[in-house]
Design a protein around this motif. Structure first.
Motif, PDB file in Angstrom:
ATOM      1  N   GLY A  36       0.804  -1.221   0.000  1.00 55.30           N
ATOM      2  CA  GLY A  36       0.000   0.000   0.000  1.00 55.30           C
ATOM      3  C   GLY A  36       0.836   1.271   0.000  1.00 55.30           C
ATOM      4  N   ILE A  37       2.057   1.185  -0.504  1.00 56.57           N
ATOM      5  CA  ILE A  37       2.969   2.338  -0.524  1.00 56.57           C
ATOM      6  C   ILE A  37       2.821   3.089  -1.847  1.00 56.57           C
ATOM      7  CG2 ILE A  37       5.413   3.016  -0.519  1.00 56.57           C
ATOM      8  CD1 ILE A  37       5.936   0.467   1.146  1.00 56.57           C
ATOM      9  N   LYS A  38       2.909   4.415  -1.780  1.00 53.83           N
ATOM     10  CA  LYS A  38       2.932   5.241  -2.986  1.00 53.83           C
ATOM     11  C   LYS A  38       4.327   5.844  -3.107  1.00 53.83           C
ATOM     12  CE  LYS A  38      -1.950   6.340  -2.974  1.00 53.83           C
ATOM     13  NZ  LYS A  38      -2.961   7.370  -2.820  1.00 53.83           N
ATOM     14  N   PRO A  39       5.201   5.190  -3.875  1.00 56.40           N
ATOM     15  CA  PRO A  39       6.588   5.662  -3.958  1.00 56.40           C
ATOM     16  C   PRO A  39       6.733   6.933  -4.790  1.00 56.40           C
ATOM     17  CG  PRO A  39       6.258   3.808  -5.426  1.00 56.40           C
ATOM     18  CD  PRO A  39       4.971   3.987  -4.663  1.00 56.40           C
ATOM     19  N   ASP A  40       7.819   7.644  -4.517  1.00 60.78           N
ATOM     20  CA  ASP A  40       8.169   8.813  -5.314  1.00 60.78           C
ATOM     21  C   ASP A  40       9.061   8.400  -6.485  1.00 60.78           C
ATOM     22  OD1 ASP A  40       7.018  10.936  -3.545  1.00 60.78           O
ATOM     23  OD2 ASP A  40       8.387   9.989  -2.122  1.00 60.78           O
ATOM     24  N   ILE A  41       9.860   7.368  -6.251  1.00 64.91           N
ATOM     25  CA  ILE A  41      10.791   6.872  -7.265  1.00 64.91           C
ATOM     26  C   ILE A  41      10.749   5.343  -7.239  1.00 64.91           C
ATOM     27  CG2 ILE A  41      13.224   6.763  -7.982  1.00 64.91           C
ATOM     28  CD1 ILE A  41      13.619   9.449  -6.502  1.00 64.91           C
ATOM     29  N   ILE A  42      10.774   4.724  -8.423  1.00 64.29           N
ATOM     30  CA  ILE A  42      10.830   3.263  -8.521  1.00 64.29           C
ATOM     31  C   ILE A  42      12.027   2.887  -9.388  1.00 64.29           C
ATOM     32  CG2 ILE A  42       9.650   1.157  -9.262  1.00 64.29           C
ATOM     33  CD1 ILE A  42       7.005   2.691  -9.043  1.00 64.29           C
ATOM     34  N   THR A  43      12.854   1.976  -8.867  1.00 65.87           N
ATOM     35  CA  THR A  43      13.952   1.431  -9.669  1.00 65.87           C
ATOM     36  C   THR A  43      13.545   0.041 -10.132  1.00 65.87           C
ATOM     37  OG1 THR A  43      15.051   0.485  -7.727  1.00 65.87           O
ATOM     38  CG2 THR A  43      15.703   2.707  -8.384  1.00 65.87           C
ATOM     39  N   MET A  44      13.940  -0.314 -11.352  1.00 67.05           N
ATOM     40  CA  MET A  44      13.553  -1.617 -11.896  1.00 67.05           C
ATOM     41  C   MET A  44      14.618  -2.137 -12.850  1.00 67.05           C
ATOM     42  SD  MET A  44      10.527  -0.108 -14.326  1.00 67.05           S
ATOM     43  CE  MET A  44       9.973   1.034 -13.067  1.00 67.05           C
ATOM     44  N   ALA A  45      14.691  -3.441 -12.954  1.00 71.32           N
ATOM     45  CA  ALA A  45      15.604  -4.125 -13.875  1.00 71.32           C
ATOM     46  C   ALA A  45      15.196  -5.595 -13.890  1.00 71.32           C
ATOM     47  CB  ALA A  45      17.052  -3.951 -13.427  1.00 71.32           C
ATOM     48  N   LYS A  46      16.059  -6.459 -14.343  1.00 77.34           N
ATOM     49  CA  LYS A  46      15.832  -7.908 -14.404  1.00 77.34           C
ATOM     50  C   LYS A  46      14.533  -8.254 -15.112  1.00 77.34           C
ATOM     51  CE  LYS A  46      18.805  -9.106 -10.554  1.00 77.34           C
ATOM     52  NZ  LYS A  46      18.990  -9.827  -9.312  1.00 77.34           N
ATOM     53  N   GLY A  47      13.392  -8.184 -14.422  1.00 73.88           N
ATOM     54  CA  GLY A  47      12.116  -8.579 -15.012  1.00 73.88           C
ATOM     55  C   GLY A  47      11.725  -7.773 -16.235  1.00 73.88           C
ATOM     56  N   ILE A  48      12.184  -6.552 -16.317  1.00 75.05           N
ATOM     57  CA  ILE A  48      11.826  -5.693 -17.452  1.00 75.05           C
ATOM     58  C   ILE A  48      12.435  -6.208 -18.760  1.00 75.05           C
ATOM     59  CG2 ILE A  48      13.745  -4.070 -17.182  1.00 75.05           C
ATOM     60  CD1 ILE A  48      11.922  -1.813 -17.956  1.00 75.05           C
ATOM     61  N   GLY A  49      13.536  -6.962 -18.663  1.00 78.17           N
ATOM     62  CA  GLY A  49      14.192  -7.455 -19.870  1.00 78.17           C
ATOM     63  C   GLY A  49      14.203  -8.960 -20.012  1.00 78.17           C
ATOM     64  N   ASN A  50      13.652  -9.675 -19.018  1.00 72.60           N
ATOM     65  CA  ASN A  50      13.613 -11.137 -19.071  1.00 72.60           C
ATOM     66  C   ASN A  50      14.993 -11.725 -19.380  1.00 72.60           C
ATOM     67  OD1 ASN A  50      12.303 -13.622 -18.868  1.00 72.60           O
ATOM     68  ND2 ASN A  50      12.003 -13.746 -21.070  1.00 72.60           N
ATOM     69  N   GLY A  51      16.014 -11.196 -18.724  1.00 74.62           N
ATOM     70  CA  GLY A  51      17.376 -11.674 -18.935  1.00 74.62           C
ATOM     71  C   GLY A  51      18.217 -10.755 -19.800  1.00 74.62           C
ATOM     72  N   PHE A  52      17.579  -9.907 -20.572  1.00 74.70           N
ATOM     73  CA  PHE A  52      18.302  -8.940 -21.399  1.00 74.70           C
ATOM     74  C   PHE A  52      18.695  -7.761 -20.510  1.00 74.70           C
ATOM     75  CE2 PHE A  52      18.941  -5.768 -24.711  1.00 74.70           C
ATOM     76  CZ  PHE A  52      19.513  -6.520 -25.726  1.00 74.70           C
ATOM     77  N   PRO A  53      19.917  -7.229 -20.646  1.00 65.72           N
ATOM     78  CA  PRO A  53      20.356  -6.161 -19.737  1.00 65.72           C
ATOM     79  C   PRO A  53      19.653  -4.827 -19.988  1.00 65.72           C
ATOM     80  CG  PRO A  53      22.017  -6.570 -21.423  1.00 65.72           C
ATOM     81  CD  PRO A  53      20.952  -7.617 -21.604  1.00 65.72           C
ATOM     82  N   ILE A  54      18.717  -4.526 -19.103  1.00 65.92           N
ATOM     83  CA  ILE A  54      18.008  -3.246 -19.168  1.00 65.92           C
ATOM     84  C   ILE A  54      17.538  -2.890 -17.764  1.00 65.92           C
ATOM     85  CG2 ILE A  54      15.859  -4.424 -19.811  1.00 65.92           C
ATOM     86  CD1 ILE A  54      14.978  -1.872 -21.246  1.00 65.92           C
ATOM     87  N   GLY A  55      17.573  -1.625 -17.454  1.00 69.63           N
ATOM     88  CA  GLY A  55      17.083  -1.136 -16.174  1.00 69.63           C
ATOM     89  C   GLY A  55      16.429   0.216 -16.391  1.00 69.63           C
ATOM     90  N   ALA A  56      15.679   0.663 -15.407  1.00 69.36           N
ATOM     91  CA  ALA A  56      15.002   1.954 -15.540  1.00 69.36           C
ATOM     92  C   ALA A  56      14.740   2.552 -14.165  1.00 69.36           C
ATOM     93  CB  ALA A  56      13.685   1.787 -16.297  1.00 69.36           C
ATOM     94  N   VAL A  57      14.591   3.861 -14.151  1.00 74.55           N
ATOM     95  CA  VAL A  57      14.169   4.592 -12.960  1.00 74.55           C
ATOM     96  C   VAL A  57      12.960   5.412 -13.373  1.00 74.55           C
ATOM     97  CG1 VAL A  57      14.794   6.336 -11.245  1.00 74.55           C
ATOM     98  CG2 VAL A  57      16.525   4.733 -12.074  1.00 74.55           C
ATOM     99  N   VAL A  58      11.896   5.319 -12.592  1.00 77.90           N
ATOM    100  CA  VAL A  58      10.665   6.041 -12.904  1.00 77.90           C
ATOM    101  C   VAL A  58      10.334   6.958 -11.730  1.00 77.90           C
ATOM    102  CG1 VAL A  58       8.202   5.806 -13.400  1.00 77.90           C
ATOM    103  CG2 VAL A  58       9.808   4.126 -14.298  1.00 77.90           C
ATOM    104  N   THR A  59       9.920   8.174 -12.052  1.00 77.94           N
ATOM    105  CA  THR A  59       9.531   9.114 -11.010  1.00 77.94           C
ATOM    106  C   THR A  59       8.481  10.068 -11.557  1.00 77.94           C
ATOM    107  OG1 THR A  59      10.367  10.646  -9.334  1.00 77.94           O
ATOM    108  CG2 THR A  59      11.336  10.819 -11.533  1.00 77.94           C
TER     109      THR A  59
END
Length: 202
Positions: A36-59
């Motif tokens: 139930g958290i509303k973040p200001d910033i979200i970091t993501m990687a791994k699952g976004i590329g299914n093994g392909f090297p990619i990451g992202a930061v969303v805000t």
């Protein structure tokens, strides 16, 4: 609770969704949604590329607008990475892999939980979706960590075709994070293999 503290005292909530994001923990898609958290910033990687090297930061825009420095990244905004990420998202939606993670994950949690009642060294089974932990102990009363037992179980399950990770402060937690497309038949085999492997721990 965290939102209340932020709202009262200021600051930013940053959620690390590198492992928990993209349906890994079920239909809420993100780990923070279960809290139930509303973040200001979200970091993501791994699952976004299914093994392909990619990451992202969303805000939010009001936060990103405050970044005055030019951000530079050698691989930032690569067309191939972005295309892969888009295709992964489309596949998760089309194949409803987040729903599969929740259904199959609930089955695994239930059945592995039954094993904790059967075997004295399984101290706890916990998790969400297809992110599951089996904590091994020497004694259920004292909760003394079963580090040697964990090493043995990792090897015994590997011999049965399963690759688990290991974690926890004491190195006594098996980490189960299979592909989101894990079938119910596969999940039944996981339970059977863990049950059989525990019986062979010396």
């Amino acid at each position: 609770m965290i939102d209340l503290v932020r709202n009262k005292h200021g600051g930013l909530i940053i959620c690390d969704e590198v492992q928990t994001g993209f349906g890994r923990v079920g239909t809420k898609f993100w780990g923070h949604k279960w809290q139930g958290i509303k973040p200001d910033i979200i970091t993501m990687a791994k699952g976004i590329g299914n093994g392909f090297p990619i990451g992202a930061v969303v805000t939010r825009k009001e936060i990103s607008d405050k970044v005055k420095q030019v951000f530079f990244n050698t691989f930032g905004g690569g067309h191939i990475q972005c295309r892969v990420g888009l295709e992964v998202l489309n596949t998760i939606r089309k194949e409803r892999l987040d729903e599969n993670a929740e259904v199959v994950g609930n089955y695994l949690l239930t059945e592995l939980g039954k094993l904790s009642k059967k075997h004295r060294i399984i101290g706890d089974v916990r998790g969400k979706g297809l992110m599951i932990a089996i904590e091994l102990v020497k004694d259920k009363e004292t909760k003394e960590p079963g580090k040697e037992e964990t090493n043995q179980l990792m090897e015994l399950t590997r011999e049965r075709g399963l690759l688990f990770g290991k974690g926890g402060v004491y190195g006594n937690v098996l980490r189960i994070q299979p592909p989101l497309c894990l079938s119910m038949e596969d999940a039944k085999y996981v339970v059977q293999a863990v049950d059989d492997a525990v019986l062979n721990i010396k």
